[in-house]
Design a protein around this motif. Structure first.
Motif, PDB file in Angstrom:
ATOM      1  N   SER A   1      -7.290   9.225 -28.032  1.00 38.02           N
ATOM      2  CA  SER A   1      -7.226  10.183 -26.942  1.00 38.02           C
ATOM      3  C   SER A   1      -7.720  11.560 -27.389  1.00 38.02           C
ATOM      4  O   SER A   1      -8.437  12.245 -26.642  1.00 38.02           O
ATOM      5  CB  SER A   1      -5.780  10.292 -26.432  1.00 38.02           C
ATOM      6  OG  SER A   1      -5.663  11.292 -25.445  1.00 38.02           O
TER       7      SER A   1
ATOM      8  N   TYR B   1     -10.820  13.546 -25.897  1.00 33.68           N
ATOM      9  CA  TYR B   1     -10.579  14.903 -25.399  1.00 33.68           C
ATOM     10  C   TYR B   1     -11.568  15.893 -26.015  1.00 33.68           C
ATOM     11  O   TYR B   1     -12.161  16.724 -25.305  1.00 33.68           O
ATOM     12  CB  TYR B   1      -9.152  15.311 -25.722  1.00 33.68           C
ATOM     13  CG  TYR B   1      -8.838  16.757 -25.417  1.00 33.68           C
ATOM     14  CD1 TYR B   1      -8.749  17.210 -24.106  1.00 33.68           C
ATOM     15  CD2 TYR B   1      -8.628  17.668 -26.451  1.00 33.68           C
ATOM     16  CE1 TYR B   1      -8.463  18.538 -23.825  1.00 33.68           C
ATOM     17  CE2 TYR B   1      -8.344  18.992 -26.180  1.00 33.68           C
ATOM     18  CZ  TYR B   1      -8.259  19.423 -24.870  1.00 33.68           C
ATOM     19  OH  TYR B   1      -7.984  20.733 -24.607  1.00 33.68           O
TER      20      TYR B   1
ATOM     21  N   GLN C   1     -14.969  15.289 -24.561  1.00 38.81           N
ATOM     22  CA  GLN C   1     -15.066  15.758 -23.181  1.00 38.81           C
ATOM     23  C   GLN C   1     -15.251  17.278 -23.130  1.00 38.81           C
ATOM     24  O   GLN C   1     -16.053  17.789 -22.344  1.00 38.81           O
ATOM     25  CB  GLN C   1     -13.808  15.360 -22.408  1.00 38.81           C
ATOM     26  CG  GLN C   1     -13.854  15.708 -20.925  1.00 38.81           C
ATOM     27  CD  GLN C   1     -14.942  14.950 -20.192  1.00 38.81           C
ATOM     28  OE1 GLN C   1     -15.070  13.742 -20.345  1.00 38.81           O
ATOM     29  NE2 GLN C   1     -15.746  15.667 -19.401  1.00 38.81           N
TER      30      GLN C   1
ATOM     31  N   ALA D   1      -8.923  18.754 -16.341  1.00 34.76           N
ATOM     32  CA  ALA D   1      -8.859  17.305 -16.147  1.00 34.76           C
ATOM     33  C   ALA D   1      -8.791  16.581 -17.483  1.00 34.76           C
ATOM     34  O   ALA D   1      -8.036  15.606 -17.656  1.00 34.76           O
ATOM     35  CB  ALA D   1     -10.071  16.831 -15.345  1.00 34.76           C
ATOM     36  N   ALA D   2      -9.564  17.065 -18.447  1.00 30.28           N
ATOM     37  CA  ALA D   2      -9.520  16.464 -19.783  1.00 30.28           C
ATOM     38  C   ALA D   2      -8.156  16.676 -20.420  1.00 30.28           C
ATOM     39  O   ALA D   2      -7.613  15.782 -21.091  1.00 30.28           O
ATOM     40  CB  ALA D   2     -10.616  17.070 -20.658  1.00 30.28           C
TER      41      ALA D   2
ATOM     42  N   ALA E   1      -5.356  17.022 -18.782  1.00 31.34           N
ATOM     43  CA  ALA E   1      -4.389  16.163 -18.070  1.00 31.34           C
ATOM     44  C   ALA E   1      -4.455  14.727 -18.564  1.00 31.34           C
ATOM     45  O   ALA E   1      -3.429  14.032 -18.609  1.00 31.34           O
ATOM     46  CB  ALA E   1      -4.652  16.224 -16.573  1.00 31.34           C
ATOM     47  N   ASN E   2      -5.656  14.277 -18.904  1.00 28.75           N
ATOM     48  CA  ASN E   2      -5.813  12.901 -19.406  1.00 28.75           C
ATOM     49  C   ASN E   2      -5.490  12.784 -20.883  1.00 28.75           C
ATOM     50  O   ASN E   2      -5.479  11.674 -21.419  1.00 28.75           O
ATOM     51  CB  ASN E   2      -7.245  12.421 -19.159  1.00 28.75           C
ATOM     52  CG  ASN E   2      -7.546  12.274 -17.686  1.00 28.75           C
ATOM     53  OD1 ASN E   2      -6.663  11.934 -16.898  1.00 28.75           O
ATOM     54  ND2 ASN E   2      -8.789  12.541 -17.299  1.00 28.75           N
ATOM     55  N   ARG E   3      -5.228  13.913 -21.511  1.00 32.78           N
ATOM     56  CA  ARG E   3      -4.937  13.911 -22.944  1.00 32.78           C
ATOM     57  C   ARG E   3      -3.546  13.331 -23.195  1.00 32.78           C
ATOM     58  O   ARG E   3      -2.577  13.645 -22.509  1.00 32.78           O
ATOM     59  CB  ARG E   3      -5.001  15.342 -23.461  1.00 32.78           C
ATOM     60  CG  ARG E   3      -4.873  15.496 -24.956  1.00 32.78           C
ATOM     61  CD  ARG E   3      -4.933  16.982 -25.300  1.00 32.78           C
ATOM     62  NE  ARG E   3      -4.890  17.220 -26.727  1.00 32.78           N
ATOM     63  CZ  ARG E   3      -4.834  18.439 -27.275  1.00 32.78           C
ATOM     64  NH1 ARG E   3      -4.823  19.509 -26.472  1.00 32.78           N
ATOM     65  NH2 ARG E   3      -4.803  18.583 -28.587  1.00 32.78           N
TER      66      ARG E   3
END
Length: 279
Positions: free
Chosen positions: A100, A104, A107, A207-208, A210-212
């Motif tokens: 992740s 990240y 990204q 967004a990156a 949040a997805n981390r």
């Protein structure tokens, strides 16, 4: 009754009493032997029962320890298995977290590259627009100079020349204003586009984020199993002298001596009564 008859009766009575006493003594002896043997057997049975109880106690203690040790080993094995599962899950989470973090970082790099490309494109677009307006402005100036030269060539003088010159300057001013407004508008569009590019990058970074994946933490280790309690068994006590009871005593069950003495006394009295008396 003749004296000899009485004496014979007395002697017969003594003989009968003696025979009865002998029979009683034999019965007493037999009873004593039986009681003594029974007492010995009872002692041996008590000892055998105690040995059996002691062995049973030992087996119970051993079985309890065996069962407790088995439960302890099983509980410890289950605990170790749970710890291994927990460690394996934590290792897997670390791998996922590392992946992740890699994504990240990639990204964020991509977002920055995209922003740079978009900004460069906007500046290039603004430069092209500025150059285009510069060319147009140059054309306007050239046309104005040409118009001024044309008026001079025609030899216009006086009011006519002034009007023509004023008209040319007015046209030139309008064109200059239009070009200036176009340049300002192009610059404003460029600034708006740059702000949008920055906002888009900020949104992409959010967004990156949040997805981390959150950094994993070790779970609380399960408590070690407790030792299985062992049941306590009371060891059979040792036999005491009182457990065997008193040893049999010969004639203790019947007062045979009193009976014998009574019979002998009666016989002697009979003999004495049968003896001749003096004149």
């Amino acid at each position: 009754m003749p004296a000899w008859i009485a004496g014979a009766s007395a002697i017969f009575g003594i003989a009968s009493s003696a025979m009865g006493t002998s029979s009683q003594n034999k019965a007493i002896e037999n009873q004593y032997k039986y009681d003594l043997q029974a007492w010995k057997y009872s002692k041996e049975r008590l000892r055998s029962d105690r040995r059996h109880n002691v062995n049973q106690w030992r087996y119970n203690v051993q079985n309890e320890e065996t069962l407790g040790a088995f439960k302890d080993a099983t509980n410890l094995q289950d605990w170790q298995y749970q710890v291994k599962i927990q460690q394996a899950e934590y290792a897997q989470q670390l791998k996922q977290y590392a992946k992740s973090e890699q994504i990240y970082g990639q990204q964020l790099t991509f977002n920055k590259m995209a922003q740079s490309a978009a900004v460069e494109a906007e500046y290039r677009k603004l430069e092209e627009a500025t150059n285009e307006l510069a060319f147009q402005n140059q054309d306007i100036i050239i046309k104005a100079l040409q118009a001024e030269g044309s008026t001079a060539v025609k030899g216009q003088v006086g009011r006519s020349a002034d009007k023509a010159e004023q008209a040319e300057f007015a046209s030139f001013g309008r064109n200059q204003a239009i070009l200036a407004q176009s340049l300002i508008s192009a610059q404003a569009d460029a600034q708006g586009a740059l702000r949008k590019i920055a906002n888009d990058k900020f949104g992409a970074d959010l967004a990156a984020e949040a997805n981390r994946m959150l950094a994993p933490e070790r779970s609380i280790e399960p408590p070690k199993p407790l030792t299985t309690p062992r049941a306590q068994y009371l060891k059979p006590r040792k036999l005491k002298k009182a457990d065997f009871g008193p040893a049999p005593i010969k004639g203790a069950k019947a007062d045979m001596a009193a009976g014998i003495l009574g019979a002998v006394g009666s016989g002697l009295a009979s003999v004495a009564g049968a003896l001749p008396t003096g004149p």
